[in-house]
Design a protein around this motif. Structure first.
Motif, PDB file in Angstrom:
ATOM      1  N   ARG A 130       0.825  -1.214   0.000  1.00 38.42           N
ATOM      2  CA  ARG A 130       0.000   0.000   0.000  1.00 38.42           C
ATOM      3  C   ARG A 130       0.855   1.259   0.000  1.00 38.42           C
ATOM      4  O   ARG A 130       0.447   2.306  -0.514  1.00 38.42           O
ATOM      5  CB  ARG A 130      -0.918   0.008   1.221  1.00 38.42           C
ATOM      6  CG  ARG A 130      -2.041  -1.023   1.205  1.00 38.42           C
ATOM      7  CD  ARG A 130      -2.874  -0.911   2.477  1.00 38.42           C
ATOM      8  NE  ARG A 130      -4.021  -1.801   2.480  1.00 38.42           N
ATOM      9  CZ  ARG A 130      -4.151  -2.886   3.236  1.00 38.42           C
ATOM     10  NH1 ARG A 130      -3.145  -3.241   4.054  1.00 38.42           N
ATOM     11  NH2 ARG A 130      -5.244  -3.621   3.195  1.00 38.42           N
ATOM     12  N   GLU A 131       2.038   1.165   0.603  1.00 41.74           N
ATOM     13  CA  GLU A 131       2.962   2.298   0.672  1.00 41.74           C
ATOM     14  C   GLU A 131       3.473   2.701  -0.707  1.00 41.74           C
ATOM     15  O   GLU A 131       3.996   3.794  -0.894  1.00 41.74           O
ATOM     16  CB  GLU A 131       4.133   1.930   1.589  1.00 41.74           C
ATOM     17  CG  GLU A 131       5.151   3.015   1.834  1.00 41.74           C
ATOM     18  CD  GLU A 131       4.705   4.046   2.864  1.00 41.74           C
ATOM     19  OE1 GLU A 131       5.473   4.990   3.119  1.00 41.74           O
ATOM     20  OE2 GLU A 131       3.596   3.911   3.406  1.00 41.74           O
ATOM     21  N   GLY A 132       3.334   1.804  -1.684  1.00 42.02           N
ATOM     22  CA  GLY A 132       3.801   2.097  -3.034  1.00 42.02           C
ATOM     23  C   GLY A 132       5.250   1.738  -3.274  1.00 42.02           C
ATOM     24  O   GLY A 132       5.859   2.190  -4.249  1.00 42.02           O
ATOM     25  N   ILE A 133       5.816   0.913  -2.399  1.00 38.52           N
ATOM     26  CA  ILE A 133       7.205   0.475  -2.560  1.00 38.52           C
ATOM     27  C   ILE A 133       7.335  -0.376  -3.819  1.00 38.52           C
ATOM     28  O   ILE A 133       6.399  -1.086  -4.209  1.00 38.52           O
ATOM     29  CB  ILE A 133       7.645  -0.316  -1.319  1.00 38.52           C
ATOM     30  CG1 ILE A 133       7.701   0.626  -0.108  1.00 38.52           C
ATOM     31  CG2 ILE A 133       9.002  -0.980  -1.512  1.00 38.52           C
ATOM     32  CD1 ILE A 133       7.920  -0.073   1.206  1.00 38.52           C
ATOM     33  N   ASP A 134       8.478  -0.291  -4.463  1.00 38.09           N
ATOM     34  CA  ASP A 134       8.699  -0.983  -5.733  1.00 38.09           C
ATOM     35  C   ASP A 134       8.938  -2.474  -5.483  1.00 38.09           C
ATOM     36  O   ASP A 134      10.075  -2.927  -5.370  1.00 38.09           O
ATOM     37  CB  ASP A 134       9.893  -0.359  -6.464  1.00 38.09           C
ATOM     38  CG  ASP A 134      10.017  -0.876  -7.900  1.00 38.09           C
ATOM     39  OD1 ASP A 134       9.065  -1.523  -8.382  1.00 38.09           O
ATOM     40  OD2 ASP A 134      11.062  -0.626  -8.522  1.00 38.09           O
ATOM     41  N   GLY A 148      -5.465   1.126   8.452  1.00 42.74           N
ATOM     42  CA  GLY A 148      -5.853   2.488   8.737  1.00 42.74           C
ATOM     43  C   GLY A 148      -5.539   3.434   7.601  1.00 42.74           C
ATOM     44  O   GLY A 148      -5.945   4.601   7.618  1.00 42.74           O
ATOM     45  N   MET A 149      -4.811   2.931   6.593  1.00 40.12           N
ATOM     46  CA  MET A 149      -4.415   3.752   5.441  1.00 40.12           C
ATOM     47  C   MET A 149      -4.659   2.962   4.156  1.00 40.12           C
ATOM     48  O   MET A 149      -3.735   2.362   3.597  1.00 40.12           O
ATOM     49  CB  MET A 149      -2.936   4.149   5.556  1.00 40.12           C
ATOM     50  CG  MET A 149      -2.611   5.028   6.750  1.00 40.12           C
ATOM     51  SD  MET A 149      -0.815   5.318   6.955  1.00 40.12           S
ATOM     52  CE  MET A 149      -0.438   6.205   5.439  1.00 40.12           C
ATOM     53  N   PRO A 150      -5.898   2.929   3.663  1.00 40.81           N
ATOM     54  CA  PRO A 150      -6.194   2.179   2.438  1.00 40.81           C
ATOM     55  C   PRO A 150      -5.362   2.651   1.258  1.00 40.81           C
ATOM     56  O   PRO A 150      -4.911   3.802   1.200  1.00 40.81           O
ATOM     57  CB  PRO A 150      -7.683   2.471   2.200  1.00 40.81           C
ATOM     58  CG  PRO A 150      -8.210   2.831   3.544  1.00 40.81           C
ATOM     59  CD  PRO A 150      -7.090   3.558   4.241  1.00 40.81           C
ATOM     60  N   ALA A 151      -5.140   1.743   0.324  1.00 41.92           N
ATOM     61  CA  ALA A 151      -4.317   2.047  -0.844  1.00 41.92           C
ATOM     62  C   ALA A 151      -4.942   3.169  -1.671  1.00 41.92           C
ATOM     63  O   ALA A 151      -6.153   3.178  -1.919  1.00 41.92           O
ATOM     64  CB  ALA A 151      -4.156   0.794  -1.701  1.00 41.92           C
ATOM     65  N   GLY A 154      -3.901   3.793  -7.925  1.00 41.22           N
ATOM     66  CA  GLY A 154      -2.684   3.774  -8.722  1.00 41.22           C
ATOM     67  C   GLY A 154      -1.393   3.712  -7.942  1.00 41.22           C
ATOM     68  O   GLY A 154      -0.311   3.689  -8.542  1.00 41.22           O
ATOM     69  N   ALA A 155      -1.464   3.665  -6.610  1.00 42.44           N
ATOM     70  CA  ALA A 155      -0.234   3.729  -5.803  1.00 42.44           C
ATOM     71  C   ALA A 155       0.487   2.395  -5.692  1.00 42.44           C
ATOM     72  O   ALA A 155       1.712   2.363  -5.532  1.00 42.44           O
ATOM     73  CB  ALA A 155      -0.557   4.237  -4.406  1.00 42.44           C
ATOM     74  N   VAL A 156      -0.245   1.300  -5.753  1.00 38.40           N
ATOM     75  CA  VAL A 156       0.346  -0.016  -5.492  1.00 38.40           C
ATOM     76  C   VAL A 156       1.048  -0.539  -6.745  1.00 38.40           C
ATOM     77  O   VAL A 156       0.421  -0.750  -7.778  1.00 38.40           O
ATOM     78  CB  VAL A 156      -0.736  -1.015  -5.033  1.00 38.40           C
ATOM     79  CG1 VAL A 156      -0.120  -2.404  -4.824  1.00 38.40           C
ATOM     80  CG2 VAL A 156      -1.392  -0.528  -3.750  1.00 38.40           C
ATOM     81  N   LYS A 157       2.354  -0.763  -6.620  1.00 39.31           N
ATOM     82  CA  LYS A 157       3.135  -1.279  -7.747  1.00 39.31           C
ATOM     83  C   LYS A 157       3.166  -2.803  -7.766  1.00 39.31           C
ATOM     84  O   LYS A 157       3.350  -3.413  -8.822  1.00 39.31           O
ATOM     85  CB  LYS A 157       4.568  -0.745  -7.679  1.00 39.31           C
ATOM     86  CG  LYS A 157       4.679   0.774  -7.775  1.00 39.31           C
ATOM     87  CD  LYS A 157       6.138   1.205  -7.692  1.00 39.31           C
ATOM     88  CE  LYS A 157       6.292   2.716  -7.850  1.00 39.31           C
ATOM     89  NZ  LYS A 157       5.714   3.436  -6.692  1.00 39.31           N
ATOM     90  N   ALA A 158       3.019  -3.421  -6.626  1.00 32.86           N
ATOM     91  CA  ALA A 158       3.124  -4.876  -6.506  1.00 32.86           C
ATOM     92  C   ALA A 158       1.843  -5.565  -6.960  1.00 32.86           C
ATOM     93  O   ALA A 158       0.744  -5.029  -6.795  1.00 32.86           O
ATOM     94  CB  ALA A 158       3.408  -5.259  -5.053  1.00 32.86           C
ATOM     95  N   LYS A 159       1.984  -6.752  -7.507  1.00 29.45           N
ATOM     96  CA  LYS A 159       0.841  -7.636  -7.636  1.00 29.45           C
ATOM     97  C   LYS A 159       0.489  -8.113  -6.232  1.00 29.45           C
ATOM     98  O   LYS A 159       1.364  -8.248  -5.377  1.00 29.45           O
ATOM     99  CB  LYS A 159       1.171  -8.832  -8.537  1.00 29.45           C
ATOM    100  CG  LYS A 159       1.523  -8.467  -9.976  1.00 29.45           C
ATOM    101  CD  LYS A 159       1.875  -9.720 -10.776  1.00 29.45           C
ATOM    102  CE  LYS A 159       2.351  -9.374 -12.181  1.00 29.45           C
ATOM    103  NZ  LYS A 159       1.298  -8.751 -12.992  1.00 29.45           N
ATOM    104  N   VAL A 188      -5.664  -2.204  -8.379  1.00 23.75           N
ATOM    105  CA  VAL A 188      -4.537  -3.097  -8.113  1.00 23.75           C
ATOM    106  C   VAL A 188      -4.672  -4.378  -8.935  1.00 23.75           C
ATOM    107  O   VAL A 188      -5.783  -4.845  -9.192  1.00 23.75           O
ATOM    108  CB  VAL A 188      -4.489  -3.439  -6.607  1.00 23.75           C
ATOM    109  CG1 VAL A 188      -3.386  -4.448  -6.295  1.00 23.75           C
ATOM    110  CG2 VAL A 188      -4.302  -2.171  -5.775  1.00 23.75           C
ATOM    111  N   ASP A 189      -3.548  -4.954  -9.323  1.00 23.94           N
ATOM    112  CA  ASP A 189      -3.523  -6.280  -9.939  1.00 23.94           C
ATOM    113  C   ASP A 189      -3.528  -7.296  -8.804  1.00 23.94           C
ATOM    114  O   ASP A 189      -2.500  -7.568  -8.192  1.00 23.94           O
ATOM    115  CB  ASP A 189      -2.265  -6.418 -10.803  1.00 23.94           C
ATOM    116  CG  ASP A 189      -2.195  -7.757 -11.537  1.00 23.94           C
ATOM    117  OD1 ASP A 189      -3.034  -8.639 -11.266  1.00 23.94           O
ATOM    118  OD2 ASP A 189      -1.283  -7.927 -12.371  1.00 23.94           O
TER     119      ASP A 189
END
Length: 237
Positions: A130-134, A148-151, A154-159, A188-189
């Protein structure tokens, strides 16, 4: 397969964390996996997962998010878990500290990294996504799915792969439905598998030791979830 192993000490959340790293011997850089333990703490069960992944050719680091590289005493567990679940930025910072340790290892191909987790560790895996880490992939096995912090869209890079038990009283149908809606909204994928008859902690052979009727090992669900995860690895990498 012969492998390199080492204990790695690092600081996070004001504590000394001690994680376990495993990689194939012989040099070179390998696709890597961050392994996040169950809420009770880092144990041989989690280390065995990391070793198993190293035997398949991955570099794997079993992080520590309670400190000391060992399970947390039961009288401290609920308060610690409540603190972390209630503070997503703090929880994510602990996970990112472990990820930084993994990425710093010379055996790791930093462009090809996944994170997996069990129960509370699965929640941590999804928080890092959710943090958007690669990351290539984030897998949660019987993972708590709330945050407590939904995605953000477009932020989520991970499957994303969620593997849950149909009879899990801790991660119930309503929680699964809310997670699915979050994944859709964030574009998200994602994939989800729900195993009939499986309860919470279905991958842990020692789950029955908890003495809770909703927590139990399930050999069939354990095997099926591992296969689903390996298929997701093949696709993501």
């Amino acid at each position: 397969m012969a492998m390199t192993t080492r204990e790695l000490s690092y600081q996070a959340d004001g504590r000394e964390m001690i994680g376990s790293f495993y990689a194939p011997e012989g040099g070179g850089r390998h696709k890597a996996v961050l392994v996040c333990h169950e809420g009770t703490g880092l144990s041989d069960t989690t280390r065995d997962v990391a070793k198993r992944l190293a035997g398949l050719g991955y570099a794997a680091f079993a992080l520590d998010f309670h400190g000391g590289g060992k399970p947390l005493p039961m009288d401290q567990l609920m308060s610690r878990a409540g603190e972390l679940f209630g503070d997503s930025p703090r929880f994510r910072a602990i996970g990112k500290a472990g990820l930084d340790v993994l990425l710093a290892q010379p055996e790791v191909d930093s462009a090809n990294v996944a994170v997996i987790g069990y129960c509370m560790g699965g929640a941590l895996a999804f928080e890092l996504a959710r943090e958007g880490i690669d990351l290539k992939l984030a897998v949660g096995l019987h993972a708590n799915l709330v945050t407590g912090m939904p995605a953000a869209k477009g932020a989520v890079k991970a499957k994303i792969l969620a593997l849950t038990g149909a009879d899990d009283p801790i991660v119930d149908a309503a929680q699964r439905a809310a997670f699915e809606e979050e994944m859709r909204a964030a574009e998200v994928d994602w994939q989800s598998f729900v195993y009939g008859g499986a309860k919470h902690s279905f991958t842990n052979p020692n789950a029955g030791d908890m003495g809770h009727p909703g927590i139990a090992y399930d050999k069939k669900a354990d095997a099926r979830s591992w296969k689903a995860m390996m298929n997701a690895f093949d696709e993501a990498f």
